[in-house]
Design a protein around this motif. Structure first.
Motif, PDB file in Angstrom:
ATOM      1  N   LEU A 166       5.347   4.019  -3.300  1.00 51.27           N
ATOM      2  CA  LEU A 166       4.423   3.264  -4.139  1.00 51.27           C
ATOM      3  C   LEU A 166       3.017   3.483  -3.613  1.00 51.27           C
ATOM      4  O   LEU A 166       2.718   3.167  -2.461  1.00 51.27           O
ATOM      5  CB  LEU A 166       4.755   1.770  -4.128  1.00 51.27           C
ATOM      6  CG  LEU A 166       3.832   0.894  -4.980  1.00 51.27           C
ATOM      7  CD1 LEU A 166       4.009   1.207  -6.470  1.00 51.27           C
ATOM      8  CD2 LEU A 166       4.106  -0.581  -4.710  1.00 51.27           C
ATOM      9  N   SER A 167       2.183   4.039  -4.463  1.00 47.67           N
ATOM     10  CA  SER A 167       0.783   4.281  -4.123  1.00 47.67           C
ATOM     11  C   SER A 167      -0.053   3.134  -4.685  1.00 47.67           C
ATOM     12  O   SER A 167       0.143   2.716  -5.833  1.00 47.67           O
ATOM     13  CB  SER A 167       0.328   5.612  -4.732  1.00 47.67           C
ATOM     14  OG  SER A 167      -1.055   5.778  -4.570  1.00 47.67           O
ATOM     15  N   ILE A 168      -0.983   2.654  -3.868  1.00 48.48           N
ATOM     16  CA  ILE A 168      -1.896   1.594  -4.289  1.00 48.48           C
ATOM     17  C   ILE A 168      -3.308   2.151  -4.125  1.00 48.48           C
ATOM     18  O   ILE A 168      -3.933   2.002  -3.061  1.00 48.48           O
ATOM     19  CB  ILE A 168      -1.668   0.307  -3.457  1.00 48.48           C
ATOM     20  CG1 ILE A 168      -0.191  -0.083  -3.553  1.00 48.48           C
ATOM     21  CG2 ILE A 168      -2.584  -0.824  -3.948  1.00 48.48           C
ATOM     22  CD1 ILE A 168       0.300  -0.983  -2.478  1.00 48.48           C
ATOM     23  N   PRO A 169      -3.792   2.866  -5.151  1.00 44.18           N
ATOM     24  CA  PRO A 169      -5.067   3.579  -5.029  1.00 44.18           C
ATOM     25  C   PRO A 169      -6.246   2.690  -4.666  1.00 44.18           C
ATOM     26  O   PRO A 169      -7.138   3.120  -3.942  1.00 44.18           O
ATOM     27  CB  PRO A 169      -5.262   4.210  -6.411  1.00 44.18           C
ATOM     28  CG  PRO A 169      -3.928   4.202  -7.057  1.00 44.18           C
ATOM     29  CD  PRO A 169      -3.171   3.066  -6.458  1.00 44.18           C
ATOM     30  N   GLY A 170      -6.263   1.467  -5.144  1.00 43.92           N
ATOM     31  CA  GLY A 170      -7.383   0.567  -4.861  1.00 43.92           C
ATOM     32  C   GLY A 170      -7.555   0.251  -3.388  1.00 43.92           C
ATOM     33  O   GLY A 170      -8.622  -0.176  -2.955  1.00 43.92           O
ATOM     34  N   LEU A 171      -6.499   0.464  -2.600  1.00 45.77           N
ATOM     35  CA  LEU A 171      -6.558   0.214  -1.154  1.00 45.77           C
ATOM     36  C   LEU A 171      -6.369   1.492  -0.339  1.00 45.77           C
ATOM     37  O   LEU A 171      -6.285   1.425   0.883  1.00 45.77           O
ATOM     38  CB  LEU A 171      -5.475  -0.789  -0.736  1.00 45.77           C
ATOM     39  CG  LEU A 171      -5.626  -2.207  -1.256  1.00 45.77           C
ATOM     40  CD1 LEU A 171      -4.426  -3.048  -0.861  1.00 45.77           C
ATOM     41  CD2 LEU A 171      -6.905  -2.833  -0.740  1.00 45.77           C
ATOM     42  N   TYR A 172      -6.279   2.636  -1.019  1.00 42.81           N
ATOM     43  CA  TYR A 172      -5.968   3.893  -0.328  1.00 42.81           C
ATOM     44  C   TYR A 172      -4.726   3.697   0.533  1.00 42.81           C
ATOM     45  O   TYR A 172      -4.694   4.027   1.713  1.00 42.81           O
ATOM     46  CB  TYR A 172      -7.142   4.376   0.518  1.00 42.81           C
ATOM     47  CG  TYR A 172      -8.387   4.587  -0.280  1.00 42.81           C
ATOM     48  CD1 TYR A 172      -8.550   5.734  -1.049  1.00 42.81           C
ATOM     49  CD2 TYR A 172      -9.398   3.640  -0.299  1.00 42.81           C
ATOM     50  CE1 TYR A 172      -9.688   5.916  -1.814  1.00 42.81           C
ATOM     51  CE2 TYR A 172     -10.537   3.824  -1.060  1.00 42.81           C
ATOM     52  CZ  TYR A 172     -10.672   4.968  -1.813  1.00 42.81           C
ATOM     53  OH  TYR A 172     -11.799   5.156  -2.579  1.00 42.81           O
ATOM     54  N   MET A 173      -3.685   3.149  -0.092  1.00 37.79           N
ATOM     55  CA  MET A 173      -2.482   2.752   0.639  1.00 37.79           C
ATOM     56  C   MET A 173      -1.253   3.370   0.001  1.00 37.79           C
ATOM     57  O   MET A 173      -1.143   3.462  -1.219  1.00 37.79           O
ATOM     58  CB  MET A 173      -2.372   1.221   0.604  1.00 37.79           C
ATOM     59  CG  MET A 173      -1.207   0.647   1.336  1.00 37.79           C
ATOM     60  SD  MET A 173      -1.315  -1.174   1.238  1.00 37.79           S
ATOM     61  CE  MET A 173       0.160  -1.607   2.128  1.00 37.79           C
ATOM     62  N   LEU A 174      -0.329   3.816   0.850  1.00 38.41           N
ATOM     63  CA  LEU A 174       0.958   4.334   0.405  1.00 38.41           C
ATOM     64  C   LEU A 174       2.051   3.560   1.124  1.00 38.41           C
ATOM     65  O   LEU A 174       1.946   3.317   2.335  1.00 38.41           O
ATOM     66  CB  LEU A 174       1.063   5.834   0.715  1.00 38.41           C
ATOM     67  CG  LEU A 174       2.298   6.549   0.200  1.00 38.41           C
ATOM     68  CD1 LEU A 174       2.341   6.544  -1.337  1.00 38.41           C
ATOM     69  CD2 LEU A 174       2.327   7.980   0.719  1.00 38.41           C
TER      70      LEU A 174
END
Length: 194
Positions: A124-132
């Protein structure tokens, strides 16, 4: 093994195998570890990559399938990854890459294999936090390309994780999602009245 890896679409796997067999694709990827890999390289552990686009008005997280990621193994560890994407003509190779998420994904998958409850592995990628994150979905029979985050699913942030979120620590979606939502949601602008 309680960890289930959903099967990737056959055209996605074929596109990665074709790219691995193409000296031009490998050379242009500029991934030193893939260029200098000794012996055969093989795509393994296909994981569907979902993107968290936000939270809808009812509080349900909206996710969409963005592609499939394969770890590229040489010897006893992954040296790179390959991504595929869905195009109007079907699944196509997108890119090779390397970096910290490769080892972090392997580490998180090894951790997940020790959990007693069975889970289906996804990213799951969370682009708003630059998080995977490694998304451990509770319904092992579900189609890996579809589905929604369930409150009891687990998210394991991969390193590097955003400040204040511990990498490789499993969190229930019900516990982590409010923290992520708060961080992604922009703060209201203060109005100045004179």
């Amino acid at each position: 093994m309680p960890l289930h890896v959903p099967p990737a679409p056959a055209p996605a796997l074929r596109s990665v195998l074709t790219a691995l067999g193409s000296p031009t694709a490998v050379r242009e990827a500029r991934t030193p570890s893939l260029l200098h890999a000794q012996g055969p390289v093989t795509p393994e552990l296909p994981l569907p990559v979902h993107v968290l686009d936000g939270i809808d008005a009812t509080g349900v997280p909206a996710t969409r399938l963005a592609g499939w990621r394969f770890l590229i193994r040489s010897g006893d560890h992954a040296v790179a990854a390959a991504e595929t994407m869905l195009t109007p003509d079907g699944w196509a190779f997108s890119r090779f890459f390397e970096g910290p998420y490769i080892a972090s994904t392997e580490h998180a998958l090894r951790q997940a294999e020790t959990i007693k409850q069975p889970y289906q592995a996804r990213l799951l990628s969370i682009p708003g936090l630059y998080m995977l994150t490694l998304w451990l979905h509770g319904d092992c029979t579900a189609d890996g390309a579809t589905g929604h985050l369930a409150a009891t699913d687990l998210l394991v942030p991969l390193a590097p994780a955003p400040p204040g979120i511990a990498a490789h620590r499993p969190h229930r979606v019900a516990d982590l999602l409010p923290v992520l939502t708060h961080r992604v949601t922009p703060a209201p602008l203060l109005s100045s009245s004179a």
